[in-house]
Scaffold this active site. Structure first.
Site, PDB file in Angstrom:
ATOM      1  N   ASN A 158       0.876  -1.176   0.000  1.00  0.00           N
ATOM      2  CA  ASN A 158       0.000   0.000   0.000  1.00  0.00           C
ATOM      3  C   ASN A 158       0.912   1.223   0.000  1.00  0.00           C
ATOM      4  O   ASN A 158       1.470   1.584   1.030  1.00  0.00           O
ATOM      5  CB  ASN A 158      -0.899  -0.009   1.242  1.00  0.00           C
ATOM      6  CG  ASN A 158      -1.713   1.270   1.364  1.00  0.00           C
ATOM      7  OD1 ASN A 158      -1.825   2.036   0.408  1.00  0.00           O
ATOM      8  ND2 ASN A 158      -2.283   1.500   2.534  1.00  0.00           N
ATOM      9  N   LYS A 179       0.098   4.204  -0.289  1.00  0.00           N
ATOM     10  CA  LYS A 179      -0.579   5.392   0.258  1.00  0.00           C
ATOM     11  C   LYS A 179      -0.340   6.567  -0.700  1.00  0.00           C
ATOM     12  O   LYS A 179      -0.225   6.358  -1.898  1.00  0.00           O
ATOM     13  CB  LYS A 179      -0.089   5.708   1.681  1.00  0.00           C
ATOM     14  CG  LYS A 179      -0.104   4.474   2.582  1.00  0.00           C
ATOM     15  CD  LYS A 179       0.003   4.839   4.031  1.00  0.00           C
ATOM     16  CE  LYS A 179       0.185   3.572   4.843  1.00  0.00           C
ATOM     17  NZ  LYS A 179      -0.227   3.710   6.216  1.00  0.00           N
ATOM     18  N   HIS A 189      -9.731   0.989   4.246  1.00  0.00           N
ATOM     19  CA  HIS A 189      -8.495   1.166   5.022  1.00  0.00           C
ATOM     20  C   HIS A 189      -8.802   2.070   6.222  1.00  0.00           C
ATOM     21  O   HIS A 189      -9.615   2.986   6.123  1.00  0.00           O
ATOM     22  CB  HIS A 189      -7.409   1.784   4.140  1.00  0.00           C
ATOM     23  CG  HIS A 189      -6.063   1.773   4.773  1.00  0.00           C
ATOM     24  ND1 HIS A 189      -5.689   2.708   5.711  1.00  0.00           N
ATOM     25  CD2 HIS A 189      -5.013   0.923   4.639  1.00  0.00           C
ATOM     26  CE1 HIS A 189      -4.456   2.433   6.119  1.00  0.00           C
ATOM     27  NE2 HIS A 189      -4.018   1.353   5.484  1.00  0.00           N
ATOM     28  N   GLU A 207      -7.292   4.463   7.467  1.00  0.00           N
ATOM     29  CA  GLU A 207      -7.090   5.902   7.222  1.00  0.00           C
ATOM     30  C   GLU A 207      -8.325   6.495   6.548  1.00  0.00           C
ATOM     31  O   GLU A 207      -8.711   7.630   6.820  1.00  0.00           O
ATOM     32  CB  GLU A 207      -5.821   6.117   6.388  1.00  0.00           C
ATOM     33  CG  GLU A 207      -4.576   5.896   7.239  1.00  0.00           C
ATOM     34  CD  GLU A 207      -3.328   5.492   6.479  1.00  0.00           C
ATOM     35  OE1 GLU A 207      -3.294   5.615   5.234  1.00  0.00           O
ATOM     36  OE2 GLU A 207      -2.379   5.031   7.145  1.00  0.00           O
ATOM     37  N   GLU A 219      -5.907  -5.256  10.109  1.00  0.00           N
ATOM     38  CA  GLU A 219      -4.933  -4.216  10.391  1.00  0.00           C
ATOM     39  C   GLU A 219      -5.305  -3.503  11.693  1.00  0.00           C
ATOM     40  O   GLU A 219      -6.143  -2.592  11.689  1.00  0.00           O
ATOM     41  CB  GLU A 219      -4.909  -3.191   9.254  1.00  0.00           C
ATOM     42  CG  GLU A 219      -4.507  -3.772   7.915  1.00  0.00           C
ATOM     43  CD  GLU A 219      -3.874  -2.718   7.022  1.00  0.00           C
ATOM     44  OE1 GLU A 219      -2.730  -2.938   6.600  1.00  0.00           O
ATOM     45  OE2 GLU A 219      -4.491  -1.677   6.775  1.00  0.00           O
ATOM     46  N   GLY A 262       1.771   2.087  10.731  1.00  0.00           N
ATOM     47  CA  GLY A 262       2.697   3.210  10.639  1.00  0.00           C
ATOM     48  C   GLY A 262       3.300   3.617  11.969  1.00  0.00           C
ATOM     49  O   GLY A 262       3.904   4.687  12.078  1.00  0.00           O
ATOM     50  N   SER A 287       2.875  -2.333  10.423  1.00  0.00           N
ATOM     51  CA  SER A 287       4.315  -2.318  10.704  1.00  0.00           C
ATOM     52  C   SER A 287       4.996  -3.669  10.424  1.00  0.00           C
ATOM     53  O   SER A 287       5.863  -4.098  11.193  1.00  0.00           O
ATOM     54  CB  SER A 287       4.574  -1.860  12.138  1.00  0.00           C
ATOM     55  OG  SER A 287       4.112  -0.530  12.314  1.00  0.00           O
ATOM     56  N   GLY A 326       4.607   1.235   4.853  1.00  0.00           N
ATOM     57  CA  GLY A 326       5.929   1.866   4.747  1.00  0.00           C
ATOM     58  C   GLY A 326       6.988   0.992   4.086  1.00  0.00           C
ATOM     59  O   GLY A 326       7.737   1.460   3.216  1.00  0.00           O
TER      60      GLY A 326
END
Ligand code: PEP
Length: 250
Positions: A9, A11, A95, A97, A167, A173, A212, A234
């Site tokens: 992902n 992002k 997601h 976010e 998740e 993150g 993570s 990330g």
């Protein structure tokens, strides 16, 4: 036997130059020496670039969101039919976010799952609890509601065509990963929730872990019986890290 599936992902990261370097490094570094299914989920403007650079490779590309509508006066939105034209195979839906920053409710997420499936694309349905929900002991209740919204809107058959990504919001993150045991417990809960409706669909359901995931913890997480790969944020932007994570999903 379920396949392992690792998706990146990106992002809202990337540029034409950075994406090209990343994709070329993934193609060169992965070669054919890996067993998992792999996908990168890029921002919308870069889908054409992914389609061009990844054509003919084993790496699929996907999007990070889609509208619940097919077409119409929805300024700024992108439909699943449009994504399909770019050769997308997967679409991340719900997601955390998007749930937290853009007010996506369980009901809206369910509508999006339905819109994505209607285009024969594979939703990656994200579910997960916030830290305060885990600490107050309602994590399973929260995740149960998230799953039930999709079950009641789309029916159990939808779970034969989608992937679930567990998740925990507190692990995204943050560098704080769920332990393999914590993650496995929730994955088993998710599979059980689906099995209550259809045991065969539950058995075949791919459930990724996200939060993570790094080269140093991927193998232990992926070794759990109900963890079928990962949704990687990330670390998917660093070619060597993503390659190691894909290799850990053997
Ligand atoms: C994500 O964005 O879905 C994610 C899991 O991010 P990270 O790997 O950076 O925690």
């Amino acid at each position: 036997m379920r396949r392992k599936f690792v998706a990146g992902n990106w992002k809202m990261h990337g540029s034409l130059a950075a994406n090209e370097a990343l994709l070329r490094a993934l193609l060169a570094g992965l070669g054919n020496g890996y067993a998992a299914e792999v996908c990168v989920c890029a921002p919308f403007p870069y889908l054409a670039q992914c389609a061009s650079l990844l054509a003919g490779s084993r790496i699929a590309w996907g999007a990070q969101n889609a509208s619940q509508h097919d077409h119409g006066a929805y300024t700024g939105e992108v439909s699943a039919a449009m994504l399909r034209e770019f050769g997308c195979r997967h679409v991340i839906v719900g997601h955390s976010e998007r749930r937290a920053l853009y007010g996506e409710t369980d009901g809206l997420v369910a509508e999006k799952v339905s819109a994505v499936l209607a285009q024969s694309l594979v939703p990656i349905l994200c579910v997960g609890e916030r830290l305060e929900e885990r600490e107050s002991g309602v994590a399973e209740q929260v995740i149960g509601h998230q799953l039930d919204a999709v079950l009641s809107h789309c029916g159990i058959g939808a779970f034969a065509g989608l992937v679930v990504a567990y998740e925990p919001v507190w692990a995204i993150g943050t560098g704080r990963t769920a332990t393999p045991e914590q993650a496995q417990a929730v994955h088993a809960f998710i599979r059980g929730r689906i099995a209550a409706h259809d045991a065969a669909i539950a058995q075949a359901l791919v459930i990724q872990y996200g939060g993570s995931v790094k080269p140093g913890n991927a193998a232990q997480l992926f070794a759990q019986p109900d963890i079928d790969g990962g949704l990687i944020g990330g670390a998917s932007l660093v070619a060597e890290d993503f390659i190691e994570i894909v290799r850990a999903a053997a």
